[in-house]
Design a protein around this motif. Structure first.
Motif, PDB file in Angstrom:
ATOM      1  N   ASP A 135      49.046  74.530  64.081  1.00  0.00           N
ATOM      2  CA  ASP A 135      48.527  74.458  63.353  1.00  0.00           C
ATOM      3  C   ASP A 135      48.843  73.497  62.630  1.00  0.00           C
ATOM      4  O   ASP A 135      48.204  72.099  61.864  1.00  0.00           O
ATOM      5  N   LYS A 136      50.499  73.992  61.977  1.00  0.00           N
ATOM      6  CA  LYS A 136      50.996  73.391  61.288  1.00  0.00           C
ATOM      7  C   LYS A 136      51.673  71.642  61.485  1.00  0.00           C
ATOM      8  O   LYS A 136      51.282  71.098  60.198  1.00  0.00           O
ATOM      9  N   ALA A 137      51.527  71.474  62.695  1.00  0.00           N
ATOM     10  CA  ALA A 137      52.057  70.466  63.327  1.00  0.00           C
ATOM     11  C   ALA A 137      50.541  69.274  63.205  1.00  0.00           C
ATOM     12  O   ALA A 137      51.009  67.958  62.673  1.00  0.00           O
ATOM     13  N   GLY A 138      49.479  70.050  63.499  1.00  0.00           N
ATOM     14  CA  GLY A 138      47.766  69.141  63.191  1.00  0.00           C
ATOM     15  C   GLY A 138      47.719  68.955  62.008  1.00  0.00           C
ATOM     16  O   GLY A 138      48.101  67.573  61.510  1.00  0.00           O
ATOM     17  N   TRP A 139      47.537  69.588  60.853  1.00  0.00           N
ATOM     18  CA  TRP A 139      47.769  69.598  59.694  1.00  0.00           C
ATOM     19  C   TRP A 139      48.504  68.224  58.999  1.00  0.00           C
ATOM     20  O   TRP A 139      49.062  67.557  57.856  1.00  0.00           O
ATOM     21  N   GLY A 140      50.380  68.489  59.415  1.00  0.00           N
ATOM     22  CA  GLY A 140      51.913  67.677  58.837  1.00  0.00           C
ATOM     23  C   GLY A 140      50.831  66.213  58.925  1.00  0.00           C
ATOM     24  O   GLY A 140      50.945  65.688  58.537  1.00  0.00           O
ATOM     25  N   LEU A 141      50.477  66.292  60.923  1.00  0.00           N
ATOM     26  CA  LEU A 141      50.439  64.720  60.801  1.00  0.00           C
ATOM     27  C   LEU A 141      48.975  63.858  60.146  1.00  0.00           C
ATOM     28  O   LEU A 141      49.136  63.286  59.949  1.00  0.00           O
ATOM     29  N   ALA A 142      48.196  65.168  59.723  1.00  0.00           N
ATOM     30  CA  ALA A 142      47.119  64.366  59.229  1.00  0.00           C
ATOM     31  C   ALA A 142      47.163  64.072  57.725  1.00  0.00           C
ATOM     32  O   ALA A 142      46.464  63.696  57.761  1.00  0.00           O
ATOM     33  N   LEU A 143      48.244  64.896  57.067  1.00  0.00           N
ATOM     34  CA  LEU A 143      48.321  64.818  55.931  1.00  0.00           C
ATOM     35  C   LEU A 143      49.400  63.622  55.833  1.00  0.00           C
ATOM     36  O   LEU A 143      48.830  62.262  55.076  1.00  0.00           O
ATOM     37  N   LEU A 144      50.028  63.141  56.942  1.00  0.00           N
ATOM     38  CA  LEU A 144      51.207  62.076  56.846  1.00  0.00           C
ATOM     39  C   LEU A 144      49.979  60.803  57.318  1.00  0.00           C
ATOM     40  O   LEU A 144      50.086  59.489  56.482  1.00  0.00           O
ATOM     41  N   CYS A 145      49.157  61.145  57.753  1.00  0.00           N
ATOM     42  CA  CYS A 145      48.203  59.584  58.287  1.00  0.00           C
ATOM     43  C   CYS A 145      46.939  59.364  56.968  1.00  0.00           C
ATOM     44  O   CYS A 145      46.744  58.541  56.276  1.00  0.00           O
ATOM     45  N   LEU A 146      46.967  60.546  56.866  1.00  0.00           N
ATOM     46  CA  LEU A 146      46.519  60.794  55.059  1.00  0.00           C
ATOM     47  C   LEU A 146      46.832  59.916  53.861  1.00  0.00           C
ATOM     48  O   LEU A 146      46.503  58.809  53.321  1.00  0.00           O
ATOM     49  N   SER A 187      41.957  80.114  70.413  1.00  0.00           N
ATOM     50  CA  SER A 187      43.370  79.156  70.440  1.00  0.00           C
ATOM     51  C   SER A 187      43.743  79.444  69.576  1.00  0.00           C
ATOM     52  O   SER A 187      44.655  77.965  70.221  1.00  0.00           O
ATOM     53  N   ALA A 188      43.483  78.973  68.234  1.00  0.00           N
ATOM     54  CA  ALA A 188      44.835  78.460  67.657  1.00  0.00           C
ATOM     55  C   ALA A 188      46.466  79.109  67.717  1.00  0.00           C
ATOM     56  O   ALA A 188      46.329  79.811  68.219  1.00  0.00           O
TER      57      ALA A 188
END
Length: 526
Positions: A495-506, A489-490
């Motif tokens: 997905d872009k928002a999730g990866w963006g948040l993950a990158l910001l967290c990193l 269910s992608a």
């Protein structure tokens, strides 16, 4: 083992109804061959029943309260009166007006039309369920009666059917078996495996890969192990199935009011060692994972039946019959075109146990595919699970003036049954008159669908549906609404928002760590 399986399956295929194997004396406390009442000779099935009732005084009355006898069921959820003589289908279409053939599988003798007396105990057929000889059969076209004299069948063919030795069968009665149940249920809809997709003659003596419970050299379950019968009432109904059972494991023999045939009745509600798999059971029927494909035993099931193409003749002028490379009939002039399949992945539906049927009096919308039945349920009702189903697709006659489905007379040797010579209008008129229903005299064809829950042919646990078959882009459950599954269910933006948040967290973690390291070194220099 293969020889045994072939012998048992061949016995089932000898006629539409061939019943039982084994030695009743091995499991019975009585030797029926010693009973004076059963010595015969018997001139008819009802005579055998009269003899049975001298000892089994309540048996007929018990049977007469069940759908196996009445062919009727009142659904308390929908208020619909259902049953084989009420519900249409897109296989043989209708029992009504075709009784002498369809009632070959009735648990009684002589049901040929609406004049049948359902109160006569001697009309109950004891042998159809309790034969163990494999020699009992009920001849098609004889309204559920076994042949007691040599019979030419089909008429004019020169082929003779041997009579049944009723005394021999009566002296060797015993418990029901997969063979006795399967003689009707394996062949429903007009042939082996036609109707259900998960029941066919391969279950007479299946391998463990076909059905882990019925495996002839393993658990060797009979039908009655799950469909635990009391007073001849067999639990389990296709008109009102138990879609969800939260009651846990049952104590066998203890009165509970529940259906003992559910998976949970034996396996409880948390059967897996892994908690995550048990959580899947909150939304998935056990069958969804544990029946990966239907028609797995080597017998093809019908997936489509188009009556509108019937009536073609070959170059010789005779009714045309066409077979595929495997010998399956894919066109029959009497019935139309078929599509068959083996090892078929089921379709999936939310289902809460309530089934609505399109009945003879119901108006249809011929501009759409007409649902012969429809499963109620959804992701938010708290009662539904995702179930595997066989969806049978067909094209069948309807009345274009009254906008209703029709019950045509299609089986028999009389003029009106052979509609390829006399026309669909005449066949429909005969059938609708038998049903006492209004008919305009016109016939057209409409596409239909009919769904059947899949619950047999349970595979060994190592053959269950793999995670990736659902959690992937081409998921088995792709057409099921109201679900979210990782891996399937992608959503691109999500997905872009999730990866963006993950990158910001990193970045934040690295930056924070860098600051801590820098400040710690500065403090150390002081």
């Amino acid at each position: 083992m293969k020889a045994e399986r072939l012998i048992r399956v061949a016995a089932l295929l000898v006629s539409v109804v061939v019943l039982g194997t084994g030695n009743a004396a091995q499991s019975s406390t009585a030797d029926h061959s010693a009973f004076k009442e059963l010595q015969g000779p018997f001139g008819s099935g009802p005579e055998v029943t009269q003899a049975c009732l001298k000892c089994h005084t309540e048996a007929a009355r018990q049977v007469m309260k069940t759908p196996h006898w009445t062919w009727e069921y009142k659904n308390p959820e929908t208020g619909q009166t259902l049953g084989k003589r009420h519900v249409l289908n897109n296989f043989c279409i209708s029992v009504e007006s075709n009784e002498p053939f369809c009632t070959t599988c009735h648990a009684g003798y002589g049901l040929k039309d609406n004049s049948f007396d359902f109160t006569r105990q001697e009309n109950v057929d004891c042998l159809v369920c309790h034969d163990t000889t494999g020699k009992y059969r009920k001849q098609p076209g004889m309204a559920g009666l076994p042949p007691v004299q040599p019979l030419e069948w089909p008429p004019g063919s020169g082929k003779m059917v041997r009579p049944v030795n009723l005394a021999e069968v009566a002296q060797n009665v015993g418990k029901t078996s997969r063979d006795t149940c399967g003689a009707c249920h394996f062949f429903g809809g007009g042939g082996d495996g036609v109707k259900h997709g998960d029941m066919d003659s391969s279950l007479a003596a299946p391998e463990t890969e076909t059905d882990v419970h019925m495996d002839a050299t393993g658990h060797d379950f009979t039908c009655a192990i799950c469909h635990m019968t009391k007073g001849h009432a067999v639990p389990g109904s296709r008109y009102a199935p138990t879609a969800r059972d939260d009651g846990g494991a049952m104590v066998r023999g203890k009165e509970s009011g529940r259906n003992p045939g559910t998976c949970q009745a034996c396996h409880d509600n948390d059967p897996h060692k892994v908690a995550r798999l048990n959580r899947h059971a909150d939304k998935l029927a056990c069958q969804t994972c544990h029946i990966p494909k239907m028609a797995r035993g080597g017998v093809a099931t019908k997936l489509s039946w188009d009556w509108s193409t019937a009536g073609k003749r070959g170059p010789d002028g005779k009714p045309l019959i066409t077979k595929d490379a495997k010998g399956h009939v894919i066109y029959d002039a009497r019935k139309g075109d078929f599509v068959l399949g083996e090892n078929v992945i089921p379709e999936y539906r939310w289902f809460n146990g309530t089934v609505n049927y399109t009945l003879l009096e119901d108006k249809i919308d011929n501009s759409k595919v007409v649902p012969i039945n429809s499963f109620e349920g959804g992701p938010d009702d708290g009662r539904s699970l995702i179930w595997p189903v066989k969806v049978m697709r067909g094209k069948q006659p309807y009345d274009p003036v009254n906008k209703t489905l029709v019950k045509p007379h299609t089986a028999g040797s009389d003029d009106t049954s052979y509609w390829e010579n006399f026309g669909w209008e005449k066949a429909a008129a005969a059938g609708m008159a038998s049903a006492g229903a209004e008919f305009s005299g016109k016939v057209a064809f409409v596409e239909t669908e009919m769904s059947w829950p899949i619950t047999h042919m349970v595979a060994p646990k190592g053959r269950a549906v793999g995670c990736v078959e659902c959690h992937s882009a081409d998921s088995r459950l792709a057409a099921v609404p109201g679900i979210y599954m990782p891996g399937h269910s992608a959503k691109a933006m999500l997905d872009k928002a999730g990866w963006g948040l993950a990158l910001l967290c990193l970045v934040g973690v690295i930056g924070h760590g860098g600051v801590r390291v820098a400040t710690s070194r500065k403090g150390a220099r002081k």
